[in-house]
Design a protein around this motif. Structure first.
Motif, PDB file in Angstrom:
ATOM      1  N   CYS A  77      -5.944  13.070 -16.008  1.00 34.68           N
ATOM      2  CA  CYS A  77      -5.535  12.901 -14.612  1.00 34.68           C
ATOM      3  C   CYS A  77      -5.263  11.436 -14.290  1.00 34.68           C
ATOM      4  O   CYS A  77      -4.302  11.114 -13.593  1.00 34.68           O
ATOM      5  N   ILE A  78      -6.110  10.556 -14.787  1.00 35.26           N
ATOM      6  CA  ILE A  78      -5.917   9.126 -14.531  1.00 35.26           C
ATOM      7  C   ILE A  78      -4.578   8.662 -15.095  1.00 35.26           C
ATOM      8  O   ILE A  78      -3.818   7.954 -14.419  1.00 35.26           O
ATOM      9  N   ARG A  79      -4.290   9.052 -16.329  1.00 31.70           N
ATOM     10  CA  ARG A  79      -3.010   8.652 -16.932  1.00 31.70           C
ATOM     11  C   ARG A  79      -1.833   9.181 -16.112  1.00 31.70           C
ATOM     12  O   ARG A  79      -0.842   8.465 -15.894  1.00 31.70           O
ATOM     13  N   ARG A  80      -1.929  10.417 -15.643  1.00 27.30           N
ATOM     14  CA  ARG A  80      -0.833  11.002 -14.873  1.00 27.30           C
ATOM     15  C   ARG A  80      -0.671  10.293 -13.533  1.00 27.30           C
ATOM     16  O   ARG A  80       0.458  10.009 -13.105  1.00 27.30           O
ATOM     17  N   ILE A  81      -1.766   9.998 -12.879  1.00 31.92           N
ATOM     18  CA  ILE A  81      -1.688   9.308 -11.591  1.00 31.92           C
ATOM     19  C   ILE A  81      -1.043   7.934 -11.746  1.00 31.92           C
ATOM     20  O   ILE A  81      -0.128   7.575 -10.996  1.00 31.92           O
ATOM     21  N   VAL A  82      -1.494   7.169 -12.714  1.00 26.00           N
ATOM     22  CA  VAL A  82      -0.952   5.821 -12.938  1.00 26.00           C
ATOM     23  C   VAL A  82       0.539   5.902 -13.234  1.00 26.00           C
ATOM     24  O   VAL A  82       1.336   5.096 -12.731  1.00 26.00           O
ATOM     25  N   ARG A  83       0.942   6.884 -14.015  1.00 30.06           N
ATOM     26  CA  ARG A  83       2.358   7.023 -14.379  1.00 30.06           C
ATOM     27  C   ARG A  83       3.233   7.403 -13.181  1.00 30.06           C
ATOM     28  O   ARG A  83       4.390   6.975 -13.088  1.00 30.06           O
ATOM     29  N   GLU A  84       2.677   8.182 -12.242  1.00 33.22           N
ATOM     30  CA  GLU A  84       3.494   8.720 -11.153  1.00 33.22           C
ATOM     31  C   GLU A  84       3.537   7.831  -9.914  1.00 33.22           C
ATOM     32  O   GLU A  84       4.263   8.132  -8.966  1.00 33.22           O
ATOM     33  N   ILE A  85       2.796   6.751  -9.901  1.00 34.42           N
ATOM     34  CA  ILE A  85       2.817   5.849  -8.739  1.00 34.42           C
ATOM     35  C   ILE A  85       4.209   5.248  -8.586  1.00 34.42           C
ATOM     36  O   ILE A  85       4.840   4.836  -9.555  1.00 34.42           O
ATOM     37  N   THR A  86       4.675   5.210  -7.346  1.00 35.42           N
ATOM     38  CA  THR A  86       5.966   4.600  -7.067  1.00 35.42           C
ATOM     39  C   THR A  86       5.822   3.574  -5.948  1.00 35.42           C
ATOM     40  O   THR A  86       4.917   3.676  -5.114  1.00 35.42           O
ATOM     41  N   GLU A 138      -9.948  12.011   8.083  1.00 36.00           N
ATOM     42  CA  GLU A 138      -9.284  12.713   9.183  1.00 36.00           C
ATOM     43  C   GLU A 138      -8.702  11.752  10.226  1.00 36.00           C
ATOM     44  O   GLU A 138      -7.936  12.192  11.097  1.00 36.00           O
ATOM     45  N   ALA A 139      -9.049  10.464  10.139  1.00 34.65           N
ATOM     46  CA  ALA A 139      -8.551   9.483  11.112  1.00 34.65           C
ATOM     47  C   ALA A 139      -8.373   8.141  10.406  1.00 34.65           C
ATOM     48  O   ALA A 139      -9.189   7.236  10.549  1.00 34.65           O
ATOM     49  N   LEU A 140      -7.309   8.014   9.646  1.00 30.21           N
ATOM     50  CA  LEU A 140      -7.073   6.809   8.851  1.00 30.21           C
ATOM     51  C   LEU A 140      -6.458   5.713   9.720  1.00 30.21           C
ATOM     52  O   LEU A 140      -5.483   5.962  10.438  1.00 30.21           O
ATOM     53  N   PRO A 141      -6.982   4.492   9.664  1.00 27.97           N
ATOM     54  CA  PRO A 141      -6.538   3.413  10.551  1.00 27.97           C
ATOM     55  C   PRO A 141      -5.312   2.667  10.029  1.00 27.97           C
ATOM     56  O   PRO A 141      -5.316   1.433   9.893  1.00 27.97           O
ATOM     57  N   PHE A 142      -4.264   3.411   9.707  1.00 33.76           N
ATOM     58  CA  PHE A 142      -3.049   2.815   9.166  1.00 33.76           C
ATOM     59  C   PHE A 142      -1.834   3.334   9.926  1.00 33.76           C
ATOM     60  O   PHE A 142      -1.873   4.407  10.532  1.00 33.76           O
ATOM     61  N   ALA A 143      -0.757   2.568   9.847  1.00 34.65           N
ATOM     62  CA  ALA A 143       0.490   2.969  10.494  1.00 34.65           C
ATOM     63  C   ALA A 143       1.170   4.084   9.715  1.00 34.65           C
ATOM     64  O   ALA A 143       0.896   4.313   8.535  1.00 34.65           O
ATOM     65  N   ASP A 144       2.077   4.774  10.365  1.00 36.15           N
ATOM     66  CA  ASP A 144       2.867   5.800   9.698  1.00 36.15           C
ATOM     67  C   ASP A 144       3.644   5.172   8.546  1.00 36.15           C
ATOM     68  O   ASP A 144       4.294   4.123   8.718  1.00 36.15           O
ATOM     69  N   GLY A 145       3.584   5.789   7.364  1.00 36.23           N
ATOM     70  CA  GLY A 145       4.337   5.298   6.214  1.00 36.23           C
ATOM     71  C   GLY A 145       3.938   3.907   5.754  1.00 36.23           C
ATOM     72  O   GLY A 145       4.758   3.163   5.223  1.00 36.23           O
ATOM     73  N   GLU A 146       2.684   3.544   5.908  1.00 37.06           N
ATOM     74  CA  GLU A 146       2.268   2.176   5.575  1.00 37.06           C
ATOM     75  C   GLU A 146       2.213   1.912   4.068  1.00 37.06           C
ATOM     76  O   GLU A 146       2.375   0.773   3.632  1.00 37.06           O
ATOM     77  N   PHE A 147       1.998   2.963   3.263  1.00 35.79           N
ATOM     78  CA  PHE A 147       1.860   2.792   1.817  1.00 35.79           C
ATOM     79  C   PHE A 147       2.938   3.569   1.076  1.00 35.79           C
ATOM     80  O   PHE A 147       3.249   4.712   1.427  1.00 35.79           O
ATOM     81  N   ASP A 148       3.481   2.954   0.031  1.00 29.22           N
ATOM     82  CA  ASP A 148       4.479   3.649  -0.780  1.00 29.22           C
ATOM     83  C   ASP A 148       3.881   4.890  -1.436  1.00 29.22           C
ATOM     84  O   ASP A 148       4.492   5.962  -1.442  1.00 29.22           O
ATOM     85  N   THR A 149       2.693   4.755  -2.014  1.00 32.04           N
ATOM     86  CA  THR A 149       2.011   5.880  -2.656  1.00 32.04           C
ATOM     87  C   THR A 149       0.604   6.008  -2.104  1.00 32.04           C
ATOM     88  O   THR A 149      -0.134   5.016  -2.012  1.00 32.04           O
ATOM     89  N   VAL A 150       0.233   7.220  -1.743  1.00 34.89           N
ATOM     90  CA  VAL A 150      -1.126   7.523  -1.310  1.00 34.89           C
ATOM     91  C   VAL A 150      -1.738   8.484  -2.319  1.00 34.89           C
ATOM     92  O   VAL A 150      -1.123   9.485  -2.694  1.00 34.89           O
ATOM     93  N   VAL A 151      -2.943   8.151  -2.776  1.00 39.26           N
ATOM     94  CA  VAL A 151      -3.654   8.957  -3.764  1.00 39.26           C
ATOM     95  C   VAL A 151      -4.958   9.445  -3.155  1.00 39.26           C
ATOM     96  O   VAL A 151      -5.659   8.679  -2.487  1.00 39.26           O
ATOM     97  N   CYS A 152      -5.286  10.702  -3.392  1.00 37.52           N
ATOM     98  CA  CYS A 152      -6.535  11.262  -2.887  1.00 37.52           C
ATOM     99  C   CYS A 152      -7.059  12.247  -3.930  1.00 37.52           C
ATOM    100  O   CYS A 152      -6.490  13.326  -4.110  1.00 37.52           O
ATOM    101  N   THR A 153      -8.121  11.875  -4.634  1.00 38.34           N
ATOM    102  CA  THR A 153      -8.633  12.718  -5.709  1.00 38.34           C
ATOM    103  C   THR A 153     -10.065  13.162  -5.426  1.00 38.34           C
ATOM    104  O   THR A 153     -10.912  12.353  -5.070  1.00 38.34           O
ATOM    105  N   HIS A 154     -10.295  14.450  -5.584  1.00 41.78           N
ATOM    106  CA  HIS A 154     -11.633  15.039  -5.444  1.00 41.78           C
ATOM    107  C   HIS A 154     -12.258  14.707  -4.089  1.00 41.78           C
ATOM    108  O   HIS A 154     -13.413  14.292  -4.005  1.00 41.78           O
ATOM    109  N   VAL A 155     -11.459  14.903  -3.045  1.00 36.56           N
ATOM    110  CA  VAL A 155     -11.913  14.662  -1.675  1.00 36.56           C
ATOM    111  C   VAL A 155     -11.693  15.894  -0.794  1.00 36.56           C
ATOM    112  O   VAL A 155     -12.593  16.294  -0.045  1.00 36.56           O
ATOM    113  N   ILE A 156     -10.519  16.512  -0.882  1.00 35.81           N
ATOM    114  CA  ILE A 156     -10.158  17.612   0.012  1.00 35.81           C
ATOM    115  C   ILE A 156     -11.176  18.746  -0.042  1.00 35.81           C
ATOM    116  O   ILE A 156     -11.459  19.399   0.971  1.00 35.81           O
ATOM    117  N   GLU A 157     -11.764  18.985  -1.205  1.00 35.18           N
ATOM    118  CA  GLU A 157     -12.746  20.062  -1.329  1.00 35.18           C
ATOM    119  C   GLU A 157     -14.019  19.773  -0.531  1.00 35.18           C
ATOM    120  O   GLU A 157     -14.818  20.678  -0.263  1.00 35.18           O
TER     121      GLU A 157
END
Length: 232
Positions: A77-86, A138-157
């Protein structure tokens, strides 16, 4: 313990043991011999999910034993995440110890902004050249579209209001959103404080509905890797 090891254990206790044993007092007794009364605390935690206070939620996570060394992500998963970042900026929501951010920084040295977000574990705050922000998903203190890539692993569950969380992840992602969740069946007694369970890739697709036209959802080991492009 590495994620690959726990995945082998999960295969046995989730897919081989029949539910009549997996949900039994016998399994609880065996689990308590390894983890003590925390297993019962986790079961009550899930039963009371709609009524938990913020303090109870945070307290359980402070006391929850760390199973994996550094990260819940497998090497694949780590290798795939690093590869897919844009793009040039990355936000890791639910960064924990910052282990994934360390891999991202090493694998993508051209990135100009690395940000980690979590609400209890602040180990990532000590990582050099990483911006750390304490916040709830549920309440992230960032502007709309602030980051090119957003990653979230093992959190939604772990998040009761997971649709609000996913909406926030989409809101702050400008070009790409990557989410990883465990492919997991629900039982009464478990070793983790999960509220949501996704036994199949299509289980998770229902959770992220509406799914955009450009997306990937596939198994990587016993985890579900989901990626959507926010552009075009």
């Amino acid at each position: 313990m590495k994620r690959e090891t726990t995945n082998r254990i999960r295969f046995v206790i989730e897919d081989i043991l029949p539910p009549i044993i997996r949900d039994s007092k016998l399994f609880l007794w065996l689990a308590q011999s390894a983890w003590g009364s925390h297993i019962s605390h986790l079961a009550r935690f899930r039963e009371r999910a709609p009524f938990l206070t913020a303090e109870e939620y945070a307290e359980l996570y402070r006391n929850h034993p760390r199973v994996h060394a550094g990260t819940d992500n497998s090497d694949a998963c780590i290798r795939r995440i690093v590869r897919e970042i844009t793009g040039s900026s990355v936000c890791d929501v639910g960064c924990g110890t910052g282990a994934l951010l360390t891999h991202i920084k090493a694998g993508r040295p051209e990135l100009t902004r690395l940000t980690g977000v979590d609400f209890v574990i602040d180990d990532a705050a000590s990582l050099p050249e990483v911006e750390y922000v304490a916040a709830k998903i549920e309440a992230l203190p960032f502007a709309d579209g602030e980051f090119d890539t957003v990653v979230c692993t093992h959190v939604i569950e772990h998040v009761l209001e997971y649709r609000e969380a996913i909406a926030e992840l989409r809101r702050i992602a400008r070009r790409r959103l990557i989410i990883v969740v465990p492919r997991e069946r629900e039982y009464r007694y478990t070793f983790n404080p999960h509220f949501n369970f996704f036994p199949y890739t299509h289980s998770f697709l229902r959770a992220v509905h509406p799914v955009p036209p450009r997306y990937v959802c596939e198994d990587i080991g016993r985890d579900i890797f989901y990626m959507e492009d926010r552009e075009g």
